[in-house]
Design an enzyme around this catalytic site. Structure first.
Site, PDB file in Angstrom:
ATOM      1  N   ARG A  14     -12.199  -3.357  -7.500  1.00  0.00           N
ATOM      2  CA  ARG A  14     -12.141  -4.223  -6.318  1.00  0.00           C
ATOM      3  C   ARG A  14     -13.552  -4.493  -5.825  1.00  0.00           C
ATOM      4  NH1 ARG A  14      -8.234  -2.063  -1.699  1.00  0.00           N
ATOM      5  NH2 ARG A  14      -9.794  -0.417  -1.786  1.00  0.00           N
ATOM      6  N   ASP A  43       1.236  -5.363   8.390  1.00  0.00           N
ATOM      7  CA  ASP A  43       0.121  -4.440   8.209  1.00  0.00           C
ATOM      8  C   ASP A  43      -1.131  -5.292   8.010  1.00  0.00           C
ATOM      9  OD1 ASP A  43      -1.866  -2.784   7.140  1.00  0.00           O
ATOM     10  OD2 ASP A  43      -0.372  -1.372   6.386  1.00  0.00           O
ATOM     11  N   PHE A  97       0.852  -1.194   0.000  1.00  0.00           N
ATOM     12  CA  PHE A  97       0.000   0.000   0.000  1.00  0.00           C
ATOM     13  C   PHE A  97       0.895   1.254   0.000  1.00  0.00           C
ATOM     14  CE2 PHE A  97      -2.843   3.091   2.044  1.00  0.00           C
ATOM     15  CZ  PHE A  97      -4.009   2.900   1.317  1.00  0.00           C
ATOM     16  N   TYR A 141     -11.467   1.034  10.349  1.00  0.00           N
ATOM     17  CA  TYR A 141     -12.632   1.517   9.586  1.00  0.00           C
ATOM     18  C   TYR A 141     -12.960   0.633   8.386  1.00  0.00           C
ATOM     19  CZ  TYR A 141      -8.792   3.779   7.008  1.00  0.00           C
ATOM     20  OH  TYR A 141      -7.629   4.026   6.341  1.00  0.00           O
ATOM     21  N   LYS A 142     -12.185  -0.457   8.197  1.00  0.00           N
ATOM     22  CA  LYS A 142     -12.480  -1.382   7.101  1.00  0.00           C
ATOM     23  C   LYS A 142     -13.421  -2.466   7.634  1.00  0.00           C
ATOM     24  CE  LYS A 142      -8.469   0.196   4.624  1.00  0.00           C
ATOM     25  NZ  LYS A 142      -7.047   0.077   4.298  1.00  0.00           N
TER      26      LYS A 142
HETATM   27  C1  LIG Z   1      -6.229   1.219   4.227  1.00  0.00           C
HETATM   28  C2  LIG Z   1      -4.766   0.980   4.422  1.00  0.00           C
HETATM   29  C3  LIG Z   1      -3.967   1.925   5.080  1.00  0.00           C
HETATM   30  C4  LIG Z   1      -4.570   3.239   5.494  1.00  0.00           C
HETATM   31  O1  LIG Z   1      -3.777   4.033   6.273  1.00  0.00           O
HETATM   32  P1  LIG Z   1      -4.410   5.363   6.902  1.00  0.00           P
HETATM   33  O2  LIG Z   1      -3.328   5.960   7.669  1.00  0.00           O
HETATM   34  O3  LIG Z   1      -5.602   4.932   7.713  1.00  0.00           O
HETATM   35  O4  LIG Z   1      -4.883   6.217   5.779  1.00  0.00           O
HETATM   36  C5  LIG Z   1      -2.639   1.611   5.298  1.00  0.00           C
HETATM   37  N1  LIG Z   1      -2.111   0.426   4.877  1.00  0.00           N
HETATM   38  C6  LIG Z   1      -2.861  -0.492   4.225  1.00  0.00           C
HETATM   39  C7  LIG Z   1      -2.252  -1.778   3.783  1.00  0.00           C
HETATM   40  C8  LIG Z   1      -4.204  -0.237   3.964  1.00  0.00           C
HETATM   41  O5  LIG Z   1      -4.937  -1.117   3.312  1.00  0.00           O
END
Ligand SMILES: *Cc1c(COP(=O)(O)O)cnc(C)c1O
Length: 413
Positions: free
Chosen positions: A385, A211, A134, A236-237
């Protein structure tokens, strides 16, 4: 099959059967109604609110914030980041109490954990990460590396799958301080073998940071059993905490005493209210905190954690696999013949809770799908997705979604 024909009828029939026999079907009624939404396929990016979670937020404002005011800190809020951290640990992380805290965003916690981790491996100057991780993970590690004069060792990962243990074994060595990977790849949905990769990392003397943003709440996680050193993840997911709800960080108990994160704020200091001279990290996982934590943002996720506790993560994973299997079958039969390709692992044991499909017209089709109340998300260059959140997504919703995608691809043909 002509483009204007709908998806085969037998899928709709099966979807109804699968919904009727779904042991988790009653959970769908617990979510806030969204009358304009025909098919929500983005629960992996922003989970839907539960009705009870929404009520708890309203009650918190009226009674806790409104009624208790500053007394709330002494009565409950001061410990809430650790209380909820322990709940997450027990229900979804496989982590014993005292190792998890809820605090900043995932990006900020990643920085704090990565920076703290490399300080524990002095003399080692490499961080391993993959090219399809990501964006925030790649950027944060670039920042840590540039700050400390370290080198990033990139694993060239396949955007249609993900990182395997043998690929990690090939790049780690006595220069590796830290390996940072996503448990479920945000693009392909590839589910990494976290236990094996953690072992390979440890064999090289390095620390492992996972992560968990795209796995927590949909895939069983056993951080303690796997011997993981550090982990971060979103709430939040699949945990439905609401937009911007704070992330969690896990630091293995055996590392905590020596672990120091770089943002030395007052809330993470020993004896916070002494306001004393000089920073000394609080004992235990509280040292992860820096400033005042986002208490309001922590309220809604608790309801989903409770639901997961009741349903059982094994049952949730089983439904998740049924959903993604069904979606891929449907895509294979009704979208692949019109030029769509599947960009996720076909083996369910290598896949998390979402699937990605590719077509050159998906960028243009996405706003039109949203207009129809069909809500997947688009990921460049040409991926759509389909996120299937086990507690809130029905099989019939998947059919409605794929039907709409098919109709959109037909437009203009
Ligand atoms: C959604 C996601 C994030 C989001 O990070 P934020 O700091 O909440 O914006 C980070 N890493 C991964 C792998 C994600 O899927």
């Amino acid at each position: 099959m002509s483009l204007s024909s709908p998806v085969p009828q037998h899928f709709s029939v099966r979807a109804v059967e699968l919904d009727d026999t779904d042991p988790l079907c009653s959970y769908r009624d617990l979510f806030v109604d969204a009358p304009s939404v025909v098919s929500y396929l983005d629960g992996n990016s922003l989970g839907r609110p539960t009705k009870a979670g929404a009520e708890q937020v309203a009650r918190f404002v009226a009674e806790s914030w409104g009624g208790r005011l500053i007394r709330g800190w002494d009565e409950e809020w001061f410990d809430l980041p650790l209380t909820i951290g322990d709940e997450l640990g027990r229900v979804v992380l496989g982590a014993a109490a005292g190792q998890t805290a809820v605090g900043d965003s995932t990006s900020v916690l990643l920085y704090k954990l990565a920076r703290g981790a490399v300080a524990l491996r002095p003399g080692r100057d490499e961080i391993v990460v993959d090219t399809d991780n990501f964006p925030t993970d790649r950027y944060v590690l670039e920042a840590v590396a540039s700050e400390l004069g370290m080198t990033l060792r990139w694993i060239e990962s396949d955007p249609r799958s993900g990182v395997r243990a043998d690929e990690v074994a090939a790049v780690v060595g006595d220069r590796t301080a830290l390996v940072v990977l996503s448990h479920v790849a945000y693009r392909s949905g590839y589910l990494a073998d976290a236990a094996s990769i953690t072992r390979v990392t440890h064999a090289a003397g390095a620390l492992m940071l996972w992560d968990l943003c795209h796995s927590v709440g949909s895939v069983p996680i056993e951080l303690d059993e796997w011997g993981v050193d550090l982990a971060v993840g979103c709430t939040y997911k699949y945990l439905n905490g609401g937009p911007g709800s704070p992330a969690f960080a896990y630091v293995r108990a055996g590392l905590l005493e020596e672990f120091v994160q770089p943002i030395w704020g007052w809330m993470g200091r020993e004896d916070v209210f002494e306001m004393a001279a000089g920073y000394r990290p609080a004992r235990g996982i509280r040292r992860i905190l820096s400033g005042t934590p986002a208490i309001l943002g922590m309220i809604a996720m608790r309801d989903t954690v409770e639901l997961i506790d009741g349903a059982g993560i094994g049952e949730i994973r089983a439904k998740s696999v049924r959903l993604t299997e069904f979606a891929l079958e449907l895509v294979a039969e009704s979208l692949v013949p019109i030029g769509v390709t599947i960009a996720s692992p076909v083996d369910p044991s290598l896949r998390g809770g979402h699937v990605t499909i590719d077509h050159p017209r998906f960028r243009a089709a996405t706003p039109a799908l949203w207009e129809r109340g069909v809500i997947p998300d688009f990921r460049a260059p040409e991926g759509l997705r389909l996120g299937l959140s086990p507690l809130s997504t029905s099989f019939s919703e998947v059919v409605a979604g794929v039907e709409a995608i098919r109709a959109e691809l037909a437009v203009g043909d």
